[in-house]
Design an enzyme around this catalytic site. Sequence first.
Site, mmCIF file in Angstrom:
data_model
loop_
_atom_site.group_PDB
_atom_site.id
_atom_site.type_symbol
_atom_site.label_atom_id
_atom_site.label_comp_id
_atom_site.label_asym_id
_atom_site.label_seq_id
_atom_site.Cartn_x
_atom_site.Cartn_y
_atom_site.Cartn_z
ATOM 1 N N TYR A 139 0.910 -1.013 -0.043
ATOM 2 C CA TYR A 139 0.070 -0.177 0.121
ATOM 3 C C TYR A 139 0.713 1.234 -0.050
ATOM 4 C CZ TYR A 139 -3.981 3.009 0.758
ATOM 5 O OH TYR A 139 -4.935 4.081 0.563
ATOM 6 N N ASP B 249 9.381 3.006 1.964
ATOM 7 C CA ASP B 249 8.144 3.690 2.287
ATOM 8 C C ASP B 249 7.802 3.403 3.935
ATOM 9 O OD1 ASP B 249 5.645 4.642 2.881
ATOM 10 O OD2 ASP B 249 4.591 3.823 1.297
ATOM 11 N N THR C 247 4.940 21.596 -5.752
ATOM 12 C CA THR C 247 3.616 21.482 -5.488
ATOM 13 C C THR C 247 3.368 22.926 -4.587
ATOM 14 O OG1 THR C 247 3.958 20.317 -3.475
ATOM 15 C CG2 THR C 247 3.788 18.997 -5.293
HETATM 16 N N1 PMP Z 1 2.355 4.554 2.436
HETATM 17 C C1 PMP Z 1 1.971 3.714 3.546
HETATM 18 C C2 PMP Z 1 2.832 2.490 3.931
HETATM 19 C C3 PMP Z 1 0.457 3.751 3.739
HETATM 20 O O1 PMP Z 1 0.329 3.337 4.913
HETATM 21 C C4 PMP Z 1 -0.288 5.082 3.251
HETATM 22 C C5 PMP Z 1 -1.684 5.364 3.892
HETATM 23 N N2 PMP Z 1 -2.057 4.312 4.559
HETATM 24 C C6 PMP Z 1 0.494 5.668 2.151
HETATM 25 C C7 PMP Z 1 1.788 5.381 1.939
HETATM 26 C C8 PMP Z 1 -0.444 6.858 1.772
HETATM 27 O O2 PMP Z 1 -0.563 7.758 2.451
HETATM 28 P P1 PMP Z 1 -1.608 9.038 2.242
HETATM 29 O O3 PMP Z 1 -2.791 8.400 2.586
HETATM 30 O O4 PMP Z 1 -1.164 10.052 3.067
HETATM 31 O O5 PMP Z 1 -1.432 9.425 0.953
#
Ligand code: PMP
Length: 433
Positions: free
Chosen positions: A135, A240, A299
Amino acid sequence: MTDEFWSTARDRLIRYAANDFVPAVIERAAGAEVFDSDGRAILDFTSGQMSALLGHSHPEIVETVSRSIATLDHLFSWMLSRPVVDLAEALVASLPAPLSKVMLLSTGGESNEAAIRMAKLFTGGHEVVAFDQSYHGVTHASGAATFAIRRAGYGPVAPGNLVVPTPNPYRPLFTRDGRHDWQAELDHAFAMVDRQSVGSLAAFIAEPILSTGGIIEPPPGYFAALKRKCEERGMLLIFDEAQTGLCRTGDWYAFQRDGVRPDILTLSKTLGAGMPLSAVITTDEIEQVCHERGFYFGTTHVNDPLAAAVGLTVVTVLARDRYDETARRLGGRLRDGLLELQTRHEVIGDVRGRGLLQGIELVTDRTSKQPAGDVGAKVTARCLDLGLHLNIVQFPGSSSIFRMAPPLTITDAELDRGLAILDQALTDTAHQA
Ligand code: PMP
């Protein structure tokens, strides 16, 4: 009063997911608790949306936001201020070399968008590989690298998004002598990547612990081997750490356990501790090459002072109060409590995670490991009745994996109260069945 609230909500709000809204009107939040319209305290084991790392309304965050909004709020995107430079310096001080260049953005999806753009520009490739329970956001490139949610219905994604199996020690795809043979799984995955690739590999993007994907911790050694696969192919490794970064797992960064450094690191949720703030951090070399090739990510809210001031307070408080140690200690307490529950509740098949990011998986029986259907939803509802909010992660095929990520400021007594409520809810649900 609340009937009217819910009917207006039904009439006026776009629903952004299949799951229902939590059936409580939240009036205020403080520390590790939120309070509903009856004044009832609900323990927040999700830290809001996995973000309120220092609890709700931490006095130093309140002070920072109040001061900043009154004196230095938002600027032209090419105008700099001290909180931005100070936060960049503080983040780099918390990281191993050569991660040394920082850009501040607003959301997790946006930070991964920028990271993937840099990886494409730097390598000249466009293919991005991710785990099948990943995700990384819902925007263009982040969404294309996200496989934990349904992709159907939105038309084509950018070509070149490849997927490999998530290394799941509880449900391994490859085994040898009854043990997870993750090396064979990884070798096979990359053999498939090589077959599919059009020779344009740019990056592998991964969470060091897959959170939404089910609190899956790839086994020790996996990421070092993955990094070698990337290096052999000239791909960058992007970690991430939206959920795992900044002390939550007991280390400042979850990748530290593996001794593997990413080429690009993204931070979000925990960095703003509830405010919208994210960061992309990379090496001098990657930044320099991207700059020479005309990298653009200008941005509206890039390097905004208010959000940066919050991030600076978060990092300062974490370092000053040694929250890495706190997360490790409280994580041990949480783990002991969950393992003890597992001895009494047959339905708990697995307990996993690190520090204050842990999960349990419910199964019908421990041998077949059949997911426990709607038991998870019933336990969640019962927990809420009893004053605890936790959530089930939802990805295609999942049903009963609970994620626990309370604020690092939670007290021992609150943690124990949460565990006692979960115990009660599991007992009540078993009797109901
Ligand atoms: N990366 C990870 C590991 C996440 O858990 C999430 C959100 N659940 C995101 C990115 C996306 O972040 P956002 O919803 O702030 O765009």
